[in-house]
Design a protein around this motif. Structure first.
Motif, short mmCIF file in Angstrom:
data_model
loop_
_atom_site.label_atom_id
_atom_site.label_comp_id
_atom_site.label_asym_id
_atom_site.label_seq_id
_atom_site.Cartn_x
_atom_site.Cartn_y
_atom_site.Cartn_z
N ARG A 42 -19.64 14.49 -55.69
CA ARG A 42 -20.19 13.68 -54.61
C ARG A 42 -21.69 13.48 -54.82
N GLY A 43 -22.17 12.26 -54.50
CA GLY A 43 -23.60 11.99 -54.58
C GLY A 43 -24.10 11.64 -55.96
N TRP A 44 -23.19 11.28 -56.86
CA TRP A 44 -23.55 10.86 -58.21
C TRP A 44 -22.88 9.53 -58.53
N ARG A 63 -28.42 10.08 -59.08
CA ARG A 63 -28.10 10.43 -57.70
C ARG A 63 -27.81 9.17 -56.89
N ASP A 64 -26.74 9.21 -56.09
CA ASP A 64 -26.38 8.12 -55.19
C ASP A 64 -25.52 8.71 -54.08
N VAL A 65 -26.11 8.87 -52.92
CA VAL A 65 -25.41 9.57 -51.83
C VAL A 65 -24.15 8.84 -51.38
N THR A 68 -18.93 8.73 -54.93
CA THR A 68 -18.24 9.90 -55.47
C THR A 68 -17.55 9.48 -56.75
N ASP A 99 -22.04 19.91 -55.31
CA ASP A 99 -21.62 18.51 -55.33
C ASP A 99 -20.18 18.31 -55.76
#
Length: 200
Positions: A42-44, A63-65, A68, A99
């Motif tokens: 998650r968040g990548w 990173r990208d909130v 997933t 994550d």
């Protein structure tokens, strides 16, 4: 939250080292890490990376909130990272325990490999090797089916760099032969997205 719901040092156990692979490492035939499991980070988000460290575009994560990604989480026996670090030369090994969702019962430490922005000079002309993309998508097809392989495209940026068709004379050192069905899927997924493919 990890699927086992345990804190890293629960039950007095030392967390076992694992990596989360999101590209060619998803293809089990390219490595010898036997204890491997499908997982999600998650968040990548994946991106095709252009640096002076390699001659063609290769995958990294940022990173990208909101995103997933699916991949393969594998145990690193004895915590011996040397061979994997050599394979992933040019990347930094980043701690990603919080994550990654997985189904491993024991406490684990998880690392993900990511290129450090600005670490290497950027080249302007670096297409994706089709032989590399073949290996990645073969892995996703085998682990997650066609739906998961389609999600690979949707959760990866940087396709505008284009693809070079080296399938007849593969430049990627871990290239694999695709079945007719796998090849048709890859070619169809590229075509439906209108991605640029050039001859070698």
């Amino acid at each position: 939250m990890r699927a086992n719901g345990l804190a890293p040092y629960a039950l007095g156990m030392t967390p076992r080292p694992h990596f989360f692979g999101y590209g060619s490492l998803v293809n089990r035939s390219t490595h010898d890490f036997v204890e491997a499991h499908p997982a999600k980070a998650r968040g990548w988000r994946r991106t095709w990376c252009l640096t002076g460290h390699r001659d063609h575009a290769f995958l990294s994560v940022v990173r990208d909130v909101a995103t997933t990604i699916e991949g393969l989480m594998a145990h690193v026996p004895g915590g011996d990272w040397a061979a994997l670090d050599a394979r992933e030369a040019g990347y930094a090994r980043v701690r990603a325990c919080d994550d990654v969702d997985h189904a491993v019962a024991d406490p684990v430490e998880v690392a993900i490999y990511s290129v450090v922005p600005g670490r290497w000079p950027v080249k302007e002309r670096m297409p994706i090797l089709l032989s590399y993309l073949d290996v990645v998508l073969q892995g996703f097809l085998r682990e997650f089916g066609e739906v998961g392989a389609q999600r690979f495209f949707e959760t990866t940026d940087g396709w505008e760099v284009g693809i070079v068709n080296d399938r007849a004379a593969p430049l990627y050192p871990r290239h694999r032969v695709l079945s007719a069905e796998e090849r048709d899927f890859v070619d169809g997924a590229i075509a439906i997205r209108g991605l640029r493919v050039e001859a070698l």
